[in-house]
Motif scaffolding. Structure first.
Motif, short mmCIF file in Angstrom:
data_model
loop_
_atom_site.label_atom_id
_atom_site.label_comp_id
_atom_site.label_asym_id
_atom_site.label_seq_id
_atom_site.Cartn_x
_atom_site.Cartn_y
_atom_site.Cartn_z
N LEU A 152 36.77 -15.41 2.73
CA LEU A 152 38.08 -14.77 2.57
C LEU A 152 37.95 -13.25 2.57
N SER A 190 44.21 -17.16 -3.20
CA SER A 190 44.47 -17.19 -1.74
C SER A 190 45.26 -18.44 -1.36
N ARG A 194 49.33 -18.71 0.52
CA ARG A 194 49.51 -19.29 1.87
C ARG A 194 50.92 -19.71 2.09
#
Length: 194
Positions: A152, A190, A194
């Motif tokens: 990431l 993360s 999304r």
């Protein structure tokens, strides 16, 4: 073994239980508690916090074997099972259920100490392997999370793998946390974005 053992004997026959207790006290320094019937067996065994559980059964069935081994807590302590008759496949089922020693032809007084010593040694070995396996699995899972977090960071920040790991490590040190914890937080965040 130098320390005094606490032994729970699961034996329904009173005369047989007395003979086992006498043989145990003659063979080793121990406190012995007899559980004479199987009602609330798990609670009764756990109440004594034994170092080992000895189960003496003439002809066990698979159901009885499973119930006794679950109740005696083979993951928590060594269990030695003495049976009079060997029925097909029960030894393997006993070992799979966590029994540390499965002895055919009953509980002979002269064999008690070696069987106890062997059961305790085997239990410790298996417990060590379980601990190492759990630690290895945990490390592998942490490694996967760290790798995902590095990926990431590499994607978002346009940095290489070493720089991504350095950033994770620096953040962990600044926050007084482990790298795996910081990586887990990053991966979780993360997924939320999304």
């Amino acid at each position: 073994m130098g320390a005094k053992l606490t032994v729970v004997v699961v034996e329904e026959d009173r005369d047989r239980a007395i003979a086992i207790v006498d043989a145990l006290r003659e063979a080793t320094d121990c406190d012995v508690f007899v559980v004479g019937n199987s009602s609330a067996l798990a609670r009764r065994i756990a109440a004594h916090e034994p170092d080992i559980v000895l189960i003496d059964i003439n002809s066990p069935t698979r159901d009885m074997l499973e119930e006794l081994t679950l109740a005696s807590g083979p993951i928590d302590r060594p269990v030695a099972m003495f049976v009079s008759n060997s029925a097909g496949g029960l030894a393997q089922a006993a070992v799979e259920a966590g029994v540390s020693a499965y002895v055919v032809d009953g509980l002979a007084p002269q064999r008690i100490k070696p069987v106890i010593d062997t059961a305790i040694a085997r239990f410790r070995m298996v417990r060590q392997m379980r601990t190492e396996l759990a630690e290895t699995r945990r490390a592998l899972e942490e490694r996967k999370v760290i790798d995902r977090a590095k990926g990431l960071l590499m994607k978002v920040k346009g940095i290489d793998e070493n720089a991504a790991y350095s950033l994770l490590r620096k953040t962990a040190m600044d926050q007084g946390r482990r790298v795996a914890e910081v990586a887990e937080a990053l991966v979780t965040a993360s997924e939320l974005l999304r």
